[in-house]
Design an enzyme around this catalytic site. Structure first.
Site, PDB file in Angstrom:
ATOM      1  N   ARG A  18      -8.402 -10.801  35.452  1.00 59.18           N
ATOM      2  CA  ARG A  18      -9.482 -12.029  35.275  1.00 59.18           C
ATOM      3  C   ARG A  18     -10.592 -12.023  36.475  1.00 59.18           C
ATOM      4  NH1 ARG A  18      -8.320 -16.116  31.671  1.00 59.18           N
ATOM      5  NH2 ARG A  18     -10.331 -16.802  32.358  1.00 59.18           N
ATOM      6  N   HIS A  43       2.077  -0.494  46.211  1.00 61.61           N
ATOM      7  CA  HIS A  43       1.744   0.927  45.907  1.00 61.61           C
ATOM      8  C   HIS A  43       0.377   1.151  45.482  1.00 61.61           C
ATOM      9  CE1 HIS A  43       3.445   4.819  43.646  1.00 61.61           C
ATOM     10  NE2 HIS A  43       2.201   4.699  44.155  1.00 61.61           N
ATOM     11  N   GLU A  70       4.049   2.426  49.362  1.00 60.72           N
ATOM     12  CA  GLU A  70       4.238   3.494  48.578  1.00 60.72           C
ATOM     13  C   GLU A  70       2.977   4.086  48.237  1.00 60.72           C
ATOM     14  OE1 GLU A  70       6.383   2.529  45.354  1.00 60.72           O
ATOM     15  OE2 GLU A  70       8.469   1.886  46.313  1.00 60.72           O
ATOM     16  N   HIS A 192      13.478   1.649  40.959  1.00 60.06           N
ATOM     17  CA  HIS A 192      12.811   2.012  39.625  1.00 60.06           C
ATOM     18  C   HIS A 192      13.845   1.370  38.621  1.00 60.06           C
ATOM     19  CE1 HIS A 192       9.302   3.618  37.810  1.00 60.06           C
ATOM     20  NE2 HIS A 192      10.221   3.773  36.628  1.00 60.06           N
ATOM     21  N   ASP A 193      13.302   0.492  37.973  1.00 61.41           N
ATOM     22  CA  ASP A 193      14.256   0.006  36.754  1.00 61.41           C
ATOM     23  C   ASP A 193      15.308  -0.752  37.335  1.00 61.41           C
ATOM     24  OD1 ASP A 193      12.141   0.636  35.031  1.00 61.41           O
ATOM     25  OD2 ASP A 193      13.302   2.365  34.080  1.00 61.41           O
TER      26      ASP A 193
END
Length: 242
Positions: A18, A43, A70, A192-193
């Protein structure tokens, strides 16, 4: 106990959608620290679709916990950004330009010479280096040869197998990779996940797990559970880690 570093990319994505400064990325990072996280991860990517390079400079001024940046060191702008800000840790990932999210680790054998050179650049600046690797013994051994301080185990494969009930199959290659890393004297991070469903089992079974970096799942959970409560819930999953 394993440290929790919260990736705040998704906060920046929401802000950028926005324009303006709502939510306030800097305030959110400070609040996440105050709620108990031991680190903040960002990252930045060249298109600045979430974290902007200017955000990194602003965060560096105020972060009190571990700051982890990262990114792909093949991008000179990323290298310059890290060297200018000197975070506690840089995590090198082999992302392509425009990649939606990280989806594999380094081939540490094929890219040994390149990684060795780049890791030396950051270490000479006093920055701890971690590199993204898949849970493959040869890749862990290759990582050791590059001179990196740590590896970050890429855990998407674990998360997918865990989600369909194959818990032991999910964790087995990660245990083997972690044992090899410990044997070689490499520090172990993971990310990751990882989420509230699979994090505890992972942390309980990975020997020497120093840090997890979690962003997407944690921010999604915070929409329902509240940010402070969510940070505490994730930290709780790590209390029984090896």
């Amino acid at each position: 106990m394993t440290k929790l570093s919260v990736n705040i990319n998704k906060i920046a994505t929401l802000r950028n959608s926005r324009g303006g400064n709502n939510p306030d990325l800097i305030k959110t990072a400070l609040d996440i620290e105050r709620f108990g996280a031991e680190g903040i991860t960002v990252h930045p990517r060249p298109d600045e679709r979430h974290i902007r390079y200017a955000d990194v400079y602003d965060l560096k001024k105020v972060i009190h916990t571990e700051f982890n940046i990262e990114g792909n060191c093949t991008e000179q702008s990323f290298v310059d950004l890290v060297l200018a800000n000197k975070p506690a840790q840089v995590t090198l990932v082999p992302d392509a330009i425009g990649q939606l999210t990280s989806n594999h680790g380094w081939n540490t054998i094929e890219h040994k010479a390149y990684l060795t050179d780049m890791i030396a650049v950051f270490k000479n600046a006093g920055i701890r280096v971690s590199i993204f690797v898949d849970p493959v013994i040869e890749m862990v051994e290759g990582a050791k040869a590059t001179g990196t301080d740590r590896i970050e185990l890429y855990t998407e494969g674990y998360a997918k197998e865990y989600a369909i009930g194959n818990k032991q199959q999910a964790i087995t290659p990660y245990i083997a990779a972690a044992k090899k890393a410990n044997e070689l004297g490499l520090g172990i991070n993971a990310g990751h996940d990882l989420d509230l469903h699979n994090l505890k089992f992972f942390a309980e079974n990975i020997p020497g797990l120093l840090e997890v970096s979690i962003g997407h799942a944690l921010i999604c959970d915070a929409l329902y559970l509240g940010l402070e409560n969510t940070v505490q819930l994730y930290k709780r999953q790590l209390q029984t880690s090896v």
